[in-house]
Scaffold this motif. Structure first.
Motif, PDB file in Angstrom:
ATOM      1  N   TRP A   1       0.824  -1.381  -0.066  1.00  0.00           N
ATOM      2  CA  TRP A   1      -0.187   0.188   0.066  1.00  0.00           C
ATOM      3  C   TRP A   1       0.699   1.038   0.040  1.00  0.00           C
ATOM      4  CZ3 TRP A   1      -5.397  -0.669   1.173  1.00  0.00           C
ATOM      5  CH2 TRP A   1      -6.342   0.477   1.150  1.00  0.00           C
ATOM      6  N   VAL A   2       0.745   2.316  -0.808  1.00  0.00           N
ATOM      7  CA  VAL A   2       1.401   3.531  -0.914  1.00  0.00           C
ATOM      8  C   VAL A   2       0.664   4.539  -1.355  1.00  0.00           C
ATOM      9  CG1 VAL A   2       1.986   2.922  -3.560  1.00  0.00           C
ATOM     10  CG2 VAL A   2       3.815   4.194  -1.999  1.00  0.00           C
ATOM     11  N   GLY A   3       0.875   5.710  -1.015  1.00  0.00           N
ATOM     12  CA  GLY A   3       0.168   7.073  -1.283  1.00  0.00           C
ATOM     13  C   GLY A   3       0.622   7.505  -2.643  1.00  0.00           C
ATOM     14  N   GLY A   4      -0.387   7.955  -3.410  1.00  0.00           N
ATOM     15  CA  GLY A   4      -0.312   8.477  -4.834  1.00  0.00           C
ATOM     16  C   GLY A   4       0.570   9.835  -4.876  1.00  0.00           C
ATOM     17  N   ASN A   5       0.718  10.490  -3.727  1.00  0.00           N
ATOM     18  CA  ASN A   5       1.458  11.702  -3.791  1.00  0.00           C
ATOM     19  C   ASN A   5       3.063  11.362  -3.143  1.00  0.00           C
ATOM     20  OD1 ASN A   5      -0.577  12.611  -4.767  1.00  0.00           O
ATOM     21  ND2 ASN A   5      -1.385  14.167  -2.885  1.00  0.00           N
TER      22      ASN A   5
ATOM     23  N   ARG B   1       6.895  10.092  -3.307  1.00  0.00           N
ATOM     24  CA  ARG B   1       8.055  10.237  -4.031  1.00  0.00           C
ATOM     25  C   ARG B   1       7.833   8.789  -4.903  1.00  0.00           C
ATOM     26  NH1 ARG B   1      10.109  13.693  -5.477  1.00  0.00           N
ATOM     27  NH2 ARG B   1      12.330  13.196  -5.597  1.00  0.00           N
ATOM     28  N   PRO B   2       8.274   8.967  -6.376  1.00  0.00           N
ATOM     29  CA  PRO B   2       7.994   7.858  -7.216  1.00  0.00           C
ATOM     30  C   PRO B   2       8.834   6.650  -6.770  1.00  0.00           C
ATOM     31  CG  PRO B   2       8.452  10.013  -8.305  1.00  0.00           C
ATOM     32  CD  PRO B   2       8.664  10.411  -6.862  1.00  0.00           C
ATOM     33  N   GLU B   3      10.061   6.742  -6.096  1.00  0.00           N
ATOM     34  CA  GLU B   3      10.812   5.730  -5.610  1.00  0.00           C
ATOM     35  C   GLU B   3       9.871   4.656  -4.937  1.00  0.00           C
ATOM     36  OE1 GLU B   3      13.843   2.956  -5.128  1.00  0.00           O
ATOM     37  OE2 GLU B   3      13.051   4.118  -6.683  1.00  0.00           O
ATOM     38  N   PHE B   4       9.062   5.312  -3.706  1.00  0.00           N
ATOM     39  CA  PHE B   4       7.997   4.492  -3.123  1.00  0.00           C
ATOM     40  C   PHE B   4       6.971   3.835  -3.668  1.00  0.00           C
ATOM     41  CE2 PHE B   4      10.512   6.989   0.176  1.00  0.00           C
ATOM     42  CZ  PHE B   4      10.776   6.194   1.086  1.00  0.00           C
ATOM     43  N   ILE B   5       6.587   4.463  -4.929  1.00  0.00           N
ATOM     44  CA  ILE B   5       5.476   4.012  -5.705  1.00  0.00           C
ATOM     45  C   ILE B   5       6.235   2.623  -6.455  1.00  0.00           C
ATOM     46  CG2 ILE B   5       3.802   4.077  -7.587  1.00  0.00           C
ATOM     47  CD1 ILE B   5       3.537   6.981  -6.404  1.00  0.00           C
ATOM     48  N   ARG B   6       7.277   2.959  -6.811  1.00  0.00           N
ATOM     49  CA  ARG B   6       8.236   1.820  -7.602  1.00  0.00           C
ATOM     50  C   ARG B   6       8.493   0.615  -6.809  1.00  0.00           C
ATOM     51  NH1 ARG B   6      13.035  -0.615  -8.653  1.00  0.00           N
ATOM     52  NH2 ARG B   6      13.875   0.735  -6.871  1.00  0.00           N
ATOM     53  N   GLN B   7       8.763   0.962  -5.624  1.00  0.00           N
ATOM     54  CA  GLN B   7       9.124  -0.108  -4.530  1.00  0.00           C
ATOM     55  C   GLN B   7       7.923  -1.045  -4.113  1.00  0.00           C
ATOM     56  OE1 GLN B   7      11.920  -1.054  -2.342  1.00  0.00           O
ATOM     57  NE2 GLN B   7      13.404   0.336  -3.371  1.00  0.00           N
ATOM     58  N   ALA B   8       6.697  -0.321  -4.100  1.00  0.00           N
ATOM     59  CA  ALA B   8       5.323  -1.024  -3.884  1.00  0.00           C
ATOM     60  C   ALA B   8       5.259  -1.788  -5.198  1.00  0.00           C
ATOM     61  CB  ALA B   8       4.490  -0.224  -3.453  1.00  0.00           C
ATOM     62  N   GLU B   9       5.161  -1.601  -6.245  1.00  0.00           N
ATOM     63  CA  GLU B   9       4.763  -2.090  -7.556  1.00  0.00           C
ATOM     64  C   GLU B   9       5.579  -3.214  -7.680  1.00  0.00           C
ATOM     65  OE1 GLU B   9       3.326   1.509 -10.089  1.00  0.00           O
ATOM     66  OE2 GLU B   9       5.385   0.973 -10.483  1.00  0.00           O
ATOM     67  N   LEU B  10       6.969  -3.219  -7.290  1.00  0.00           N
ATOM     68  CA  LEU B  10       8.122  -4.217  -7.538  1.00  0.00           C
ATOM     69  C   LEU B  10       7.792  -5.437  -6.539  1.00  0.00           C
ATOM     70  CD1 LEU B  10      11.014  -4.992  -8.378  1.00  0.00           C
ATOM     71  CD2 LEU B  10      11.611  -4.239  -6.433  1.00  0.00           C
ATOM     72  N   MET B  11       7.483  -5.073  -5.242  1.00  0.00           N
ATOM     73  CA  MET B  11       7.207  -6.392  -4.363  1.00  0.00           C
ATOM     74  C   MET B  11       5.796  -7.226  -4.783  1.00  0.00           C
ATOM     75  SD  MET B  11       8.501  -7.324  -1.663  1.00  0.00           S
ATOM     76  CE  MET B  11       7.884  -9.214  -1.526  1.00  0.00           C
ATOM     77  N   ALA B  12       4.840  -6.222  -5.251  1.00  0.00           N
ATOM     78  CA  ALA B  12       3.862  -6.813  -5.529  1.00  0.00           C
ATOM     79  C   ALA B  12       3.941  -7.618  -6.739  1.00  0.00           C
ATOM     80  CB  ALA B  12       2.687  -5.857  -5.899  1.00  0.00           C
TER      81      ALA B  12
ATOM     82  N   VAL C   1      -2.449   1.808  -4.594  1.00  0.00           N
ATOM     83  CA  VAL C   1      -1.998   3.280  -4.600  1.00  0.00           C
ATOM     84  C   VAL C   1      -2.980   4.375  -4.019  1.00  0.00           C
ATOM     85  CG1 VAL C   1      -0.828   5.230  -5.998  1.00  0.00           C
ATOM     86  CG2 VAL C   1      -0.324   2.477  -6.413  1.00  0.00           C
ATOM     87  N   GLU C   2      -2.950   4.806  -2.904  1.00  0.00           N
ATOM     88  CA  GLU C   2      -4.011   5.730  -2.327  1.00  0.00           C
ATOM     89  C   GLU C   2      -3.962   6.912  -2.832  1.00  0.00           C
ATOM     90  OE1 GLU C   2      -6.525   6.077   1.634  1.00  0.00           O
ATOM     91  OE2 GLU C   2      -4.740   5.367   1.857  1.00  0.00           O
ATOM     92  N   ALA C   3      -4.776   7.402  -3.519  1.00  0.00           N
ATOM     93  CA  ALA C   3      -4.627   9.062  -4.115  1.00  0.00           C
ATOM     94  C   ALA C   3      -4.743  10.077  -3.058  1.00  0.00           C
ATOM     95  CB  ALA C   3      -5.876   9.033  -5.139  1.00  0.00           C
ATOM     96  N   GLY C   4      -4.038  11.023  -3.224  1.00  0.00           N
ATOM     97  CA  GLY C   4      -4.098  12.008  -2.403  1.00  0.00           C
ATOM     98  C   GLY C   4      -3.277  12.043  -1.056  1.00  0.00           C
ATOM     99  N   HIS C   5      -2.579  10.894  -0.723  1.00  0.00           N
ATOM    100  CA  HIS C   5      -1.701  10.694   0.370  1.00  0.00           C
ATOM    101  C   HIS C   5      -0.200  10.891   0.099  1.00  0.00           C
ATOM    102  CE1 HIS C   5      -4.993  10.094   3.290  1.00  0.00           C
ATOM    103  NE2 HIS C   5      -5.553   9.565   2.399  1.00  0.00           N
TER     104      HIS C   5
ATOM    105  N   VAL D   1      -0.598   6.721   6.635  1.00  0.00           N
ATOM    106  CA  VAL D   1      -0.726   5.663   7.685  1.00  0.00           C
ATOM    107  C   VAL D   1      -2.168   6.282   8.519  1.00  0.00           C
ATOM    108  CG1 VAL D   1       1.347   4.634   7.761  1.00  0.00           C
ATOM    109  CG2 VAL D   1       1.020   7.042   9.008  1.00  0.00           C
ATOM    110  N   ASP D   2      -2.502   7.561   8.388  1.00  0.00           N
ATOM    111  CA  ASP D   2      -3.332   8.303   9.033  1.00  0.00           C
ATOM    112  C   ASP D   2      -4.924   7.434   9.081  1.00  0.00           C
ATOM    113  OD1 ASP D   2      -1.836  10.241  10.112  1.00  0.00           O
ATOM    114  OD2 ASP D   2      -2.671  11.660   8.697  1.00  0.00           O
ATOM    115  N   GLY D   3      -5.127   6.715   8.082  1.00  0.00           N
ATOM    116  CA  GLY D   3      -6.306   6.024   7.995  1.00  0.00           C
ATOM    117  C   GLY D   3      -6.423   4.715   9.034  1.00  0.00           C
TER     118      GLY D   3
END
Length: 269
Positions: A210-214, A216-227, A241-245, A251-253
């Motif tokens: 799970w990763v925020g849509g806002n 850094r691109p590296e964190f989105i890449r890392q999430a995509e990689l693992m899945a 990829v949760e938009a707006g976070h 993690v606030d949710g």
């Protein structure tokens, strides 16, 4: 050449982030003051930071949620994140929040072992299924528990119903090119060995990245990689990829029983 320090620099890209650590600590302390059932500082090992807190539900426990904090393996402890237990607690789960020894006092491989010990200790005190969650470096640590070399006894591992890696780091090799490795002290061998994305899963326990849509691109890449990678080993993986976070709001949710991330954590979605 890519600036790898900037790739992992969350605070530099989030205005006002310098004030967040104090706010997190205050928010967590206020939550602890309202808790009816709270067991702090339970030792899971001999080290000073080898302690965990248990937050109990109002009625019977459905099982155990373990949440592991982030901070690039170098910062924070369990006390800043207590309020993130509320979503799962409200659904009837007992929540464990461990601290662990930080770098440079411990290597990442030693932290991996500590988190396994923390999970085993909490599992001995709480019956039922186990659901793991971690944020950032904590996402790395809980995902490592699922790997083929993990140190959990089979009786504990077999209770893990699912794992939620929030903004987790799953391939540590790029961190060798950052200044933070001056503190982490990783070699290429350790970075490879401690990267969940480069290891085999021990079994088929489900994993959500799970990763925020806002972020850094590296964190989105890392999430995509693992899945992506563990899907190839027949693990039930999910990418959200949760938009707006951003990296800090994602993690606030966990404080909200009705949020999508809480529902994912406790197995309702």
């Amino acid at each position: 050449m890519r600036d790898w320090d900037d790739s992992y620099a969350n605070s530099a890209h989030i205005p006002g982030s310098d004030k967040l650590p104090a706010w997190w600590a205050e928010r967590a302390a206020a939550y602890r003051a309202r808790l009816k059932s709270f067991k702090p500082d339970i030792a899971y090992g001999p080290g000073e930071r080898q302690r965990l807190d248990l937050i109990l539900p109002d009625g019977d426990s459905k099982g155990l949620v373990v949440f592991v904090h982030g901070g690039y393996w170098m910062r924070f402890d369990k006390s800043s994140w207590t309020d993130l237990a509320e979503g799962a607690r409200s659904h009837g789960w007992t929540v464990a929040l461990p601290s662990y020894t930080l770098a440079p006092a411990a290597r990442i491989s030693e932290m991996t072992a500590e988190i396994a010990a923390a999970i085993a200790s909490a599992a001995a005190q709480v019956s039922g299924p186990i659901r793991l969650a971690g944020h950032s470096a904590g996402g790395h640590l809980v995902t490592r528990v699922l790997c083929d070399d993990n140190r959990l006894e089979a009786a504990v591992y077999d209770r893990i119903a699912a794992t939620l890696s929030i903004s987790g780091l799953h391939d540590l090799r790029p961190l060798l090119r950052t200044r933070m490795n001056d503190t982490l002290g990783m070699s290429i061998d350790e970075a490879t060995r401690e990267s969940a994305a480069l290891r085999l899963p021990r079994g088929q326990s489900p994993l959500t990245a799970w990763v925020g849509g806002n972020e850094r691109p590296e964190f989105i890449r890392q999430a995509e990689l693992m899945a992506n990678i563990w899907t190839g080993f027949d693990v039930d993986t999910r990418l959200v990829v949760e938009a707006g976070h951003n990296h800090f709001t994602v993690v606030d949710g966990l404080k909200d029983p009705s949020s999508a991330i809480t529902r994912c954590l406790v197995g309702l979605d």
